[in-house]
Design an enzyme around this catalytic site. Structure first.
Site, PDB file in Angstrom:
ATOM      1  N   ASP A   1     -22.907 -55.856  -3.975  1.00  0.00           N
ATOM      2  CA  ASP A   1     -22.039 -55.667  -5.125  1.00  0.00           C
ATOM      3  C   ASP A   1     -22.784 -54.641  -5.973  1.00  0.00           C
ATOM      4  O   ASP A   1     -23.849 -54.939  -6.517  1.00  0.00           O
ATOM      5  CB  ASP A   1     -21.874 -57.003  -5.859  1.00  0.00           C
ATOM      6  CG  ASP A   1     -21.098 -56.821  -7.166  1.00  0.00           C
ATOM      7  OD1 ASP A   1     -20.901 -55.653  -7.577  1.00  0.00           O
ATOM      8  OD2 ASP A   1     -20.719 -57.833  -7.765  1.00  0.00           O
TER       9      ASP A   1
ATOM     10  N   HIS B   1     -19.867 -26.055   4.875  1.00  0.00           N
ATOM     11  CA  HIS B   1     -20.083 -25.675   6.279  1.00  0.00           C
ATOM     12  C   HIS B   1     -19.951 -24.165   6.493  1.00  0.00           C
ATOM     13  O   HIS B   1     -20.782 -23.533   7.129  1.00  0.00           O
ATOM     14  CB  HIS B   1     -19.062 -26.350   7.199  1.00  0.00           C
ATOM     15  CG  HIS B   1     -19.012 -27.842   7.100  1.00  0.00           C
ATOM     16  ND1 HIS B   1     -20.102 -28.608   6.792  1.00  0.00           N
ATOM     17  CD2 HIS B   1     -17.988 -28.722   7.280  1.00  0.00           C
ATOM     18  CE1 HIS B   1     -19.755 -29.887   6.779  1.00  0.00           C
ATOM     19  NE2 HIS B   1     -18.473 -29.982   7.069  1.00  0.00           N
TER      20      HIS B   1
ATOM     21  N   GLU C   1      -8.348 -26.444  12.675  1.00  0.00           N
ATOM     22  CA  GLU C   1      -8.251 -27.811  13.199  1.00  0.00           C
ATOM     23  C   GLU C   1      -6.794 -28.108  13.519  1.00  0.00           C
ATOM     24  O   GLU C   1      -5.914 -27.862  12.691  1.00  0.00           O
ATOM     25  CB  GLU C   1      -8.801 -28.815  12.189  1.00  0.00           C
ATOM     26  CG  GLU C   1     -10.301 -28.646  11.999  1.00  0.00           C
ATOM     27  CD  GLU C   1     -10.904 -29.601  10.974  1.00  0.00           C
ATOM     28  OE1 GLU C   1     -11.975 -30.152  11.231  1.00  0.00           O
ATOM     29  OE2 GLU C   1     -10.284 -29.779   9.911  1.00  0.00           O
TER      30      GLU C   1
ATOM     31  N   LYS D   1     -22.522 -34.323   2.051  1.00  0.00           N
ATOM     32  CA  LYS D   1     -21.662 -33.430   1.286  1.00  0.00           C
ATOM     33  C   LYS D   1     -20.332 -34.140   1.053  1.00  0.00           C
ATOM     34  O   LYS D   1     -20.001 -35.036   1.836  1.00  0.00           O
ATOM     35  CB  LYS D   1     -21.473 -32.100   1.998  1.00  0.00           C
ATOM     36  CG  LYS D   1     -20.847 -32.213   3.396  1.00  0.00           C
ATOM     37  CD  LYS D   1     -19.549 -31.501   3.581  1.00  0.00           C
ATOM     38  CE  LYS D   1     -18.338 -32.217   3.243  1.00  0.00           C
ATOM     39  NZ  LYS D   1     -17.160 -32.095   4.052  1.00  0.00           N
TER      40      LYS D   1
ATOM     41  N   LYS E   1     -25.590 -28.777  14.201  1.00  0.00           N
ATOM     42  CA  LYS E   1     -24.835 -28.480  15.420  1.00  0.00           C
ATOM     43  C   LYS E   1     -25.600 -27.506  16.293  1.00  0.00           C
ATOM     44  O   LYS E   1     -26.107 -26.494  15.809  1.00  0.00           O
ATOM     45  CB  LYS E   1     -23.473 -27.873  15.071  1.00  0.00           C
ATOM     46  CG  LYS E   1     -22.471 -28.895  14.570  1.00  0.00           C
ATOM     47  CD  LYS E   1     -21.155 -28.205  14.273  1.00  0.00           C
ATOM     48  CE  LYS E   1     -20.151 -29.184  13.736  1.00  0.00           C
ATOM     49  NZ  LYS E   1     -19.069 -29.474  14.657  1.00  0.00           N
TER      50      LYS E   1
ATOM     51  N   LYS F   1      -6.041 -27.002   8.325  1.00  0.00           N
ATOM     52  CA  LYS F   1      -5.650 -28.185   9.094  1.00  0.00           C
ATOM     53  C   LYS F   1      -4.266 -27.903   9.689  1.00  0.00           C
ATOM     54  O   LYS F   1      -3.511 -27.074   9.167  1.00  0.00           O
ATOM     55  CB  LYS F   1      -5.558 -29.413   8.189  1.00  0.00           C
ATOM     56  CG  LYS F   1      -6.856 -29.724   7.429  1.00  0.00           C
ATOM     57  CD  LYS F   1      -7.627 -30.827   8.074  1.00  0.00           C
ATOM     58  CE  LYS F   1      -8.859 -31.200   7.300  1.00  0.00           C
ATOM     59  NZ  LYS F   1      -9.942 -31.708   8.138  1.00  0.00           N
TER      60      LYS F   1
ATOM     61  N   HIS G   1     -23.538 -31.479   8.020  1.00  0.00           N
ATOM     62  CA  HIS G   1     -23.741 -31.747   9.456  1.00  0.00           C
ATOM     63  C   HIS G   1     -23.589 -30.496  10.330  1.00  0.00           C
ATOM     64  O   HIS G   1     -24.068 -30.449  11.447  1.00  0.00           O
ATOM     65  CB  HIS G   1     -22.839 -32.890   9.945  1.00  0.00           C
ATOM     66  CG  HIS G   1     -21.422 -32.500  10.193  1.00  0.00           C
ATOM     67  ND1 HIS G   1     -20.478 -32.437   9.208  1.00  0.00           N
ATOM     68  CD2 HIS G   1     -20.783 -32.137  11.330  1.00  0.00           C
ATOM     69  CE1 HIS G   1     -19.324 -32.071   9.725  1.00  0.00           C
ATOM     70  NE2 HIS G   1     -19.480 -31.873  11.017  1.00  0.00           N
TER      71      HIS G   1
END
Ligand code: BG6
Length: 463
Positions: free
Chosen positions: A86, A231, A207, A139, A173, A317, A169
């Site tokens: 909590d 990124h 994407e 991030k 890669k 997207k 991330h």
């Protein structure tokens, strides 16, 4: 780095969340599989659950990722503990402290929404969990320059810089690392990697899918905050930076920060924002939302190396395919001897995902005699590297590095602040929003941004 410096417990905040399920558990399993993780893993979340429920979720996650094997899972399951927290109750942080047992240098990994960072860090500090500990945060680092600076202040009030790991991330890669390697392990590139020969640089992250149920998060972000500010500007920094002067991690991070500081703030005239039709019907999205799911921007890098070379960065997207690619187009030859009128025939192509490609595009003459005795050419690619395997897990690398205390692959605060300075003037509704149909390359207005005529969707999609 001595073994003594290794983190001896991993505390995963957000253990029941999406990121843990999709990316972190498969990465932890991969680390366990190769014998690189044998410390207690304490899952932390708000829900009152048992450790067995967490184990079931880990099993589901591994099956979902196609990464389940029984011996690994069983070892990982034995390392798991669970603490329900909590955030407002200091006693629950004391329980967390007890469950880390003898650990001297835990890594607290905050895979939770940024608005929970301050309370979490205060709770950890109050319970004595921060002495000699490390912290990894995800991030977005803030939502603008002011909040990023404030977040840094909060972190530094408790942790020294060497204990802070800011995860982007993309930096973990394999293809992104290869980009850095390719640039600085070869001598032939440097003489042409500048305004003399490079016509334009184009970075595309497309994407095929939409926001995948993350409406609440995405409404606070949008494409610019979600991936472009972090990124994609990091990829751009690797492409545009100068050679590091030393071999230590800070030398590389210094050069990246230096070039990020040289990117001019985006001019609102050089932005096209788009939203896919149907976004407003997604759960968690406001009916009149003006959040962008597509952004295309043109950037200038104000250095001797790059003055006058446009960098186009775009992401969206619900595009026709999922891929991240860099195209570095070279200038055309000074004279068009063969009358072919090809604007920018030569290029370097770096496919950063889902597969890895490093290629050099060029023209060669078609074999044989053609009518009129003119020479006719055709495009071809020299492929230096091609690997169809899907992404090795960036989180495996990054969490391992954070537990060893190696900062090389993490974002640094000065770079993050420079990245916010680049986008700050075009966040929110400063520029108009255009709509596009899912399965297209974004709103038609985006083509307006490509004044060089070097970006048609077929080349963007890759050959
Ligand atoms: C995340 C974004 O940081 O990166 C997502 O929040 C995006 O919106 C994702 O889909 C892309 O990362 P990857 O590694 O799956 O290409």
């Amino acid at each position: 780095m001595s073994a003594r410096d290794r983190s001896d417990a991993l505390v995963l905040f957000g253990a029941t969340g999406d990121l843990a399920y999709k990316k972190v558990f498969p990465a932890l399993a991969a680390m366990v599989r190769r014998g690189a993780l044998d410390v207690p893993i304490i899952g932390v979340a708000r829900e009152r659950r048992s450790v067995d429920t967490l184990r079931d979720r880990v099993r589901d996650s591994l099956e979902h990722a196609g990464a389940f094997d029984r011996p690994t899972f069983e070892r990982l399951a034995r390392q798991l503990r669970y603490v329900a927290i909590d955030y407002k109750d200091p006693r629950t942080f004391e329980e967390l402290k007890r469950s880390t047992g003898e650990a001297r240098r835990p890594l607290h990994y905050l895979a939770i929404p940024p608005n929970a960072f301050a309370t979490t860090i205060a709770g950890l500090r109050g319970a004595g969990c921060t002495t000699d500990a490390r912290v990894a945060i995800e991030k977005p680092f803030g939502r603008d320059l002011a909040s990023a600076t404030e977040l840094d202040r909060i972190l530094h009030a408790t942790f020294p810089e060497r204990a802070i790991f800011r995860i982007d991330h993309y930096l973990g890669k394999e293809p992104v690392q290869n980009l850095l390697y390719f640039r600085f392990a070869n001598s032939f590139l440097e003489p042409l990697w500048n305004r003399d020969l490079v016509n334009s640089v184009q970075i595309t992250m497309a994407e095929e899918f939409g926001i995948e149920g993350r409406g609440n998060f995405y409404e606070q972000a949008g494409a610019i905050r979600d991936v472009l500010q972090n990124h994609l500007l990091q990829v751009m920094a690797i492409l545009a930076m100068d050679g590091p002067v030393g071999t230590d991690p800070e030398s590389i991070r210094d050069e990246k920060a230096r070039v990020l500081k040289a990117i001019e703030p985006i001019d609102p005239m050089h932005v096209v924002r788009g939203q896919y039709r149907g976004y407003r019907d997604e759960p968690g999205v406001a009916p009149g939302s003006t959040v962008e799911t597509f952004a295309s921007v043109a950037l200038r890098v104000d250095t001797w190396r790059w003055a006058g070379v446009p960098f186009y960065v775009r992401t969206g997207k619900c595009m026709p395919q999922t891929m991240t690619e860099v195209m570095v187009r070279l200038k055309r030859p000074p004279r068009d001897i063969f009358g072919e009128h090809i604007p920018c025939p030569d290029y370097f192509r770096f496919r950063l995902g889902p597969e890895l490609v490093i290629a050099l595009g060029m023209r060669i003459k078609k074999l044989g005699i053609t009518s009129g005795d003119t020479m006719v050419g055709q495009p071809t690619e020299l492929r230096a590297m091609e690997d169809p395997r899907t992404e090795a897990l960036p989180y495996e690398r990054l969490l391992g590095d954070a537990m060893r205390g190696d900062p090389s692959l993490f974002a640094r605060q000065d770079a993050i602040e420079a990245q916010w300075r680049v986008v700050e003037g075009v966040l929110g509704d400063v520029t108009p929003l255009h709509f596009y149909d899912p399965g297209t390359w974004g709103p038609a207005q985006a083509e307006r941004l490509q004044p060089l005529g070097c970006m048609d969707p077929t080349t963007i999609a890759g050959p």
